[in-house]
Design a protein around this motif. Structure first.
Motif, short mmCIF file in Angstrom:
data_model
loop_
_atom_site.label_atom_id
_atom_site.label_comp_id
_atom_site.label_asym_id
_atom_site.label_seq_id
_atom_site.Cartn_x
_atom_site.Cartn_y
_atom_site.Cartn_z
N PHE A 255 1.63 11.40 -9.16
CA PHE A 255 0.52 10.45 -9.21
C PHE A 255 -0.82 11.20 -9.32
O PHE A 255 -1.68 10.84 -10.13
N ALA A 256 -0.98 12.24 -8.52
CA ALA A 256 -2.23 13.01 -8.55
C ALA A 256 -2.46 13.62 -9.93
O ALA A 256 -3.59 13.63 -10.44
N LEU A 257 -1.39 14.11 -10.57
CA LEU A 257 -1.52 14.68 -11.92
C LEU A 257 -1.89 13.62 -12.95
O LEU A 257 -2.72 13.86 -13.84
N VAL A 258 -1.28 12.44 -12.84
CA VAL A 258 -1.62 11.35 -13.77
C VAL A 258 -3.06 10.91 -13.54
O VAL A 258 -3.80 10.67 -14.49
N GLU A 259 -3.45 10.84 -12.28
CA GLU A 259 -4.82 10.41 -11.96
C GLU A 259 -5.84 11.43 -12.50
O GLU A 259 -6.90 11.05 -13.01
N THR B 220 0.86 -1.18 0.00
CA THR B 220 0.00 0.00 0.00
C THR B 220 0.90 1.24 0.00
O THR B 220 2.11 1.15 0.23
N TRP B 221 0.31 2.41 -0.22
CA TRP B 221 1.09 3.66 -0.12
C TRP B 221 1.78 3.75 1.24
O TRP B 221 2.95 4.11 1.33
N ASP B 222 1.03 3.47 2.31
CA ASP B 222 1.60 3.56 3.66
C ASP B 222 2.77 2.60 3.82
O ASP B 222 3.78 2.95 4.44
N GLU B 223 2.64 1.39 3.30
CA GLU B 223 3.73 0.42 3.40
C GLU B 223 4.94 0.86 2.58
O GLU B 223 6.09 0.66 3.00
N VAL B 224 4.72 1.47 1.42
CA VAL B 224 5.84 2.00 0.62
C VAL B 224 6.60 3.03 1.45
O VAL B 224 7.83 2.99 1.54
N GLU B 225 5.86 3.92 2.08
CA GLU B 225 6.51 4.96 2.88
C GLU B 225 7.25 4.34 4.08
O GLU B 225 8.38 4.72 4.38
N THR B 226 6.63 3.38 4.73
CA THR B 226 7.27 2.71 5.87
C THR B 226 8.53 1.96 5.45
O THR B 226 9.57 2.07 6.09
N GLU B 227 8.44 1.20 4.36
CA GLU B 227 9.54 0.33 3.94
C GLU B 227 10.66 1.06 3.20
O GLU B 227 11.83 0.69 3.33
N HIS C 120 12.48 11.22 1.41
CA HIS C 120 11.24 11.88 1.82
C HIS C 120 10.72 12.81 0.71
O HIS C 120 9.53 12.81 0.39
N GLY C 121 11.62 13.58 0.14
CA GLY C 121 11.21 14.48 -0.95
C GLY C 121 10.74 13.71 -2.18
O GLY C 121 9.77 14.11 -2.83
N LEU C 122 11.41 12.61 -2.48
CA LEU C 122 11.02 11.82 -3.64
C LEU C 122 9.61 11.25 -3.51
O LEU C 122 8.83 11.28 -4.47
N ILE C 123 9.28 10.76 -2.33
CA ILE C 123 7.93 10.18 -2.16
C ILE C 123 6.87 11.28 -2.28
O ILE C 123 5.79 11.05 -2.83
N GLN C 124 7.18 12.49 -1.80
CA GLN C 124 6.23 13.60 -1.93
C GLN C 124 6.06 13.99 -3.40
O GLN C 124 4.95 14.25 -3.86
N GLU C 125 7.17 14.01 -4.14
CA GLU C 125 7.11 14.34 -5.56
C GLU C 125 6.33 13.26 -6.32
O GLU C 125 5.56 13.57 -7.23
N LEU C 126 6.51 12.00 -5.94
CA LEU C 126 5.77 10.91 -6.57
C LEU C 126 4.27 11.06 -6.30
O LEU C 126 3.45 10.89 -7.20
N ARG C 127 3.91 11.39 -5.06
CA ARG C 127 2.49 11.57 -4.75
C ARG C 127 1.88 12.71 -5.57
O ARG C 127 0.75 12.61 -6.05
#
Length: 186
Positions: free
Chosen positions: A53-57, A22-29, A43-50
């Motif tokens: 992702f929102a733009l693609v969605e 899940t998203w939460d598990e990605v962040e945890t792991e 940390h910055g990369l996961i925020q940029e990915l989110r």
């Protein structure tokens, strides 16, 4: 057992295979894990990915799931970017590709230079998921939706690419080692 298996000591990547998180598990792991506590990029990369992702969605109307690979899905302390493949449900993909503006948006979101210019260290690919959903009948002639043969081939190509280690990386000879990658369940 943690959601993501221990990394192979030779490749410093998950063992071969696709690991659903899940998203939460990605962040945890891959961001908050002890081994990454000194990372200055994760940390910055996961925020940029989110954000990406929102733009693609928004452009595609929906995303079925994502595949994360490369150095972000490895033990590298400070990856430079995130390699991601967006898997778009067939109907949404067809609708999106009928609109030239949406096609342009998805092309931009899949262009690394465009992403970097817009503050996202994301290397993205957008693929269509197959229309065929009754996999019980796949062996029957005519059971596969028209065009799905090519869709399955494309998915297989990216699955193979994400499971390969770069030759010369950490002394890995060409074709000797394979790695795993992460599938984000939405």
């Amino acid at each position: 057992m943690p959601p993501l298996p221990a990394f192979d000591p030779f490749t410093d990547c998950p063992p071969p295979g696709r690991f659903p998180l899940t998203w939460d598990e990605v962040e945890t792991e891959l961001v908050k894990a002890e081994r990454f506590s000194d990372s200055v990029t994760r940390h910055g990369l996961i925020q940029e990915l989110r954000h990406h992702f929102a733009l693609v969605e928004i452009a595609a109307a929906t995303v079925g799931r994502l595949w994360l690979a490369g150095s972000f899905a490895s033990g590298k302390l400070d990856p430079e970017d995130i390699d991601v493949t967006y898997l778009i449900p067939s109907e949404a993909y067809v609708r999106a590709t009928e609109d030239p503006e949406v096609v342009d948006d998805l092309d931009n979101l899949g262009t690394k230079d465009w992403c970097v210019r817009h503050g996202m260290r994301v290397d993205a690919y957008v693929l269509r998921l197959p229309e065929t959903t009754d996999f019980h009948a796949l062996g029957l002639t005519g059971a596969m939706a028209p065009g799905d043969h090519k869709v399955f081939e494309g998915l297989g190509v990216w699955d193979e690419i994400w499971q390969r280690c770069r030759s010369g990386q950490s002394g890995i000879p060409y074709g000797v080692r394979r790695r795993g990658y992460v599938e984000v369940l939405l």
